[in-house]
Design an enzyme around this catalytic site. Structure first.
Site, short mmCIF file in Angstrom:
data_model
loop_
_atom_site.label_atom_id
_atom_site.label_comp_id
_atom_site.label_asym_id
_atom_site.label_seq_id
_atom_site.Cartn_x
_atom_site.Cartn_y
_atom_site.Cartn_z
N ARG A 166 23.57 53.04 -36.86
CA ARG A 166 22.49 53.59 -36.03
C ARG A 166 22.00 54.96 -36.50
NH1 ARG A 166 22.59 49.07 -34.56
NH2 ARG A 166 22.33 48.25 -32.45
N SER A 243 19.88 49.31 -25.75
CA SER A 243 21.20 49.92 -25.51
C SER A 243 21.01 51.42 -25.33
CB SER A 243 22.12 49.71 -26.71
OG SER A 243 22.36 48.35 -26.92
N GLU A 344 21.78 56.61 -27.34
CA GLU A 344 21.17 56.03 -28.53
C GLU A 344 19.68 56.34 -28.65
OE1 GLU A 344 20.44 52.19 -31.13
OE2 GLU A 344 20.07 52.20 -29.01
N1 EPU Z 1 30.16 43.81 -22.62
C1 EPU Z 1 30.54 44.22 -21.36
N2 EPU Z 1 29.55 44.31 -20.41
C2 EPU Z 1 28.26 44.02 -20.67
C3 EPU Z 1 27.90 43.59 -21.94
C4 EPU Z 1 28.86 43.51 -22.92
O1 EPU Z 1 31.68 44.50 -21.09
O2 EPU Z 1 27.43 44.16 -19.76
C5 EPU Z 1 31.21 43.74 -23.67
C6 EPU Z 1 31.58 42.33 -23.99
O3 EPU Z 1 32.97 42.26 -24.13
C7 EPU Z 1 30.93 42.05 -25.30
C8 EPU Z 1 30.86 43.42 -25.94
O4 EPU Z 1 30.73 44.33 -24.85
O5 EPU Z 1 31.66 41.15 -26.06
C9 EPU Z 1 29.70 43.57 -26.90
O6 EPU Z 1 28.49 43.27 -26.20
P1 EPU Z 1 27.17 42.78 -26.96
O7 EPU Z 1 27.47 41.65 -27.85
O8 EPU Z 1 26.11 42.61 -25.94
O9 EPU Z 1 26.80 43.96 -27.92
P2 EPU Z 1 26.76 45.53 -27.72
O10 EPU Z 1 27.86 46.11 -28.53
O11 EPU Z 1 26.70 45.95 -26.30
C10 EPU Z 1 25.25 45.94 -29.82
C11 EPU Z 1 24.01 46.71 -30.12
C12 EPU Z 1 22.78 45.94 -29.67
C13 EPU Z 1 22.78 44.59 -30.38
C14 EPU Z 1 24.07 43.85 -30.01
C15 EPU Z 1 24.22 42.52 -30.71
C16 EPU Z 1 24.60 49.07 -30.07
C17 EPU Z 1 24.56 50.34 -29.31
N3 EPU Z 1 24.07 48.01 -29.46
O12 EPU Z 1 25.35 45.86 -28.41
O13 EPU Z 1 21.64 46.66 -30.08
O14 EPU Z 1 21.65 43.82 -30.00
O15 EPU Z 1 25.20 44.65 -30.40
O16 EPU Z 1 24.67 42.70 -32.00
O17 EPU Z 1 25.08 49.03 -31.19
C18 EPU Z 1 20.20 48.39 -29.30
O18 EPU Z 1 20.71 49.12 -30.15
O19 EPU Z 1 19.27 48.82 -28.54
C19 EPU Z 1 20.70 47.05 -29.14
C20 EPU Z 1 20.26 46.26 -28.18
#
Ligand code: EPU
Length: 350
Positions: A166, A243, A344
């Site tokens: 990022r 995010s 972010e």
């Molecule tokens: N989770 C929770 N609660 C929630 C959602 C997720 O506990 O409400 C936990 C779950 O265990 C899940 C883990 O968090 O397995 C990861 O969640 P998710 O796959 O939704 O990914 P993220 O880490 O929250 C990141 C990026 C997103 C990107 C997704 C998919 C960042 C800050 N965010 O989110 O990017 O779409 O992975 O790869 O790195 C963005 O940057 O705006 C963005 C949307």
């Protein structure tokens, strides 16, 4: 080039908060960008560059200087010398997902997992946009930009962009120096789609043959839709900046301390390996385990019903409401887990 005055910025962002730009210009050509930058320089006005507005929090007081909205269009493609790759030159103002769609239609791999991400092409190198195991750093060949320091157009090859999770030089060491005009991507013709993340693999149970790029694109869009991370008009959960916090990347000792803290509460925090033997932990999980559930409301600000990382404008929120909720979440997570979540989005005019 037309310079407009006192233009509301909230409608130009997905979060839809914040005040006006004192001066504003929408620019379709490179020479217009240069002219506008000159306008700001001669009047000593602070400059802010707006792309798709999908990752911004604009202050209620707005922006006292000039806001440039980059609307440079055009997607051209050519074959690389090796015959395996296709080089795409894409205007900074092109809608990101339109480019992904075209790449997939042309059977080119490398950005299919980044389907459905809102915003414009010019914003993607800035924060090294990533999802489902792909990030633009993997496919960017070079970035064409106006260098405001030396007043000339430059082409920065990938290594000069300093990509990390990022981050790039554009949002760290050289923040404010460059205006991105075009981005050049190298995609793989007929390449296999990337299926690194479990979330994505689960979309293709019992498959013998690997899915096509188009199928992966649709699967990613479906996951994003279910998490409120695809802009669906009329859905309040989409009035967000994606995010709101980065996933913390922790060293060994820090991660161990966190995992022990969680275990003492009978919990296990989702985590993934990161570079240099570090671990990336889920910010969404930390938020949810610090008293902030999905659907949480704090006046006009709130948390999406579909994803704990998306702070939303529930209707007529001000930037101060969003920032108030951000502060409360950071405080809660700090108290519960001794971790400071880093926002972010880009904060404009604060
Ligand atoms: N989770 C929770 N609660 C929630 C959602 C997720 O506990 O409400 C936990 C779950 O265990 C899940 C883990 O968090 O397995 C990861 O969640 P998710 O796959 O939704 O990914 P993220 O880490 O929250 C990141 C990026 C997103 C990107 C997704 C998919 C960042 C800050 N965010 O989110 O990017 O779409 O992975 O790869 O790195 C963005 O940057 O705006 C963005 C949307």
């Amino acid at each position: 080039m037309t310079i407009q005055e006192n233009i509301p910025l909230a409608p130009l962002t997905t979060l839809q908060v914040g005040g006006k730009a004192r001066y504003f210009a929408e620019l379709k050509r490179e020479d217009e960008v240069r002219e506008a930058a000159q306008f700001a320089k001669t009047r000593d006005l602070p400059l802010f560059v707006l792309g798709g507005g999908s990752n911004l929090v604009v202050a209620d007081s707005g922006w006292p200087g000039l806001v440039l909205r980059i609307a440079i269009g055009g997607i051209t493609s050519s074959n690389a010398n090796d015959g395996k790759a296709v080089l795409f030159s894409v205007g900074a103002g092109v809608n990101w997902d339109d480019f992904v769609a075209q790449a997939v239609v042309q059977n080119c791999a490398g950005v299919e997992c980044l389907s459905g991400i809102p915003g414009s092409v010019g914003g993607t190198p800035v924060q090294n946009v990533g999802a489902y195991g792909q990030e633009v750093a993997n496919t960017i060949e070079s970035v064409r930009a106006l260098d405001l320091k030396d007043d000339r157009t430059v082409v920065l090859p990938k290594p000069a962009c300093g990509f990390r999770y990022r981050a790039s030089i554009f949002n760290t060491t050289e923040r404010g120096r460059y205006i991105i005009l075009r981005v050049n991507y190298r995609l793989k013709r007929g390449g296999a789609p990337s299926l690194k993340y479990a979330d994505l693999q689960e979309q293709f149970p019992d498959r013998k043959a690997p899915p096509s790029l188009a199928e992966v694109r649709e699967a990613v869009r479906a996951i994003r839709r279910s998490k409120g991370m695809l802009i669906v008009p009329g859905d309040d959960d989409c009035r967000s900046a994606g995010s709101f916090f980065k996933n913390p990347v922790l060293g060994d000792a820090e991660f161990k301390a966190l995992a022990e803290r969680a275990a003492a509460k009978g919990l296990e925090i989702p985590s993934y390996p990161a570079l240099h033997a570090q671990r990336k932990v889920s910010a969404a999980w930390l938020v949810e385990h610090s008293g902030f559930s999905k659907g949480y409301a704090a006046g006009a600000a709130g948390i999406s019903h579909k994803h704990a990382l998306a702070l939303i404008n529930r209707g007529d929120a001000k930037a101060s409401d969003i920032v108030g909720l951000k502060d409360a979440i950071q405080k809660g997570v700090q108290e519960a887990w001794n971790i400071l979540l880093e926002p972010e989005p880009v904060f404009v005019g604060f």
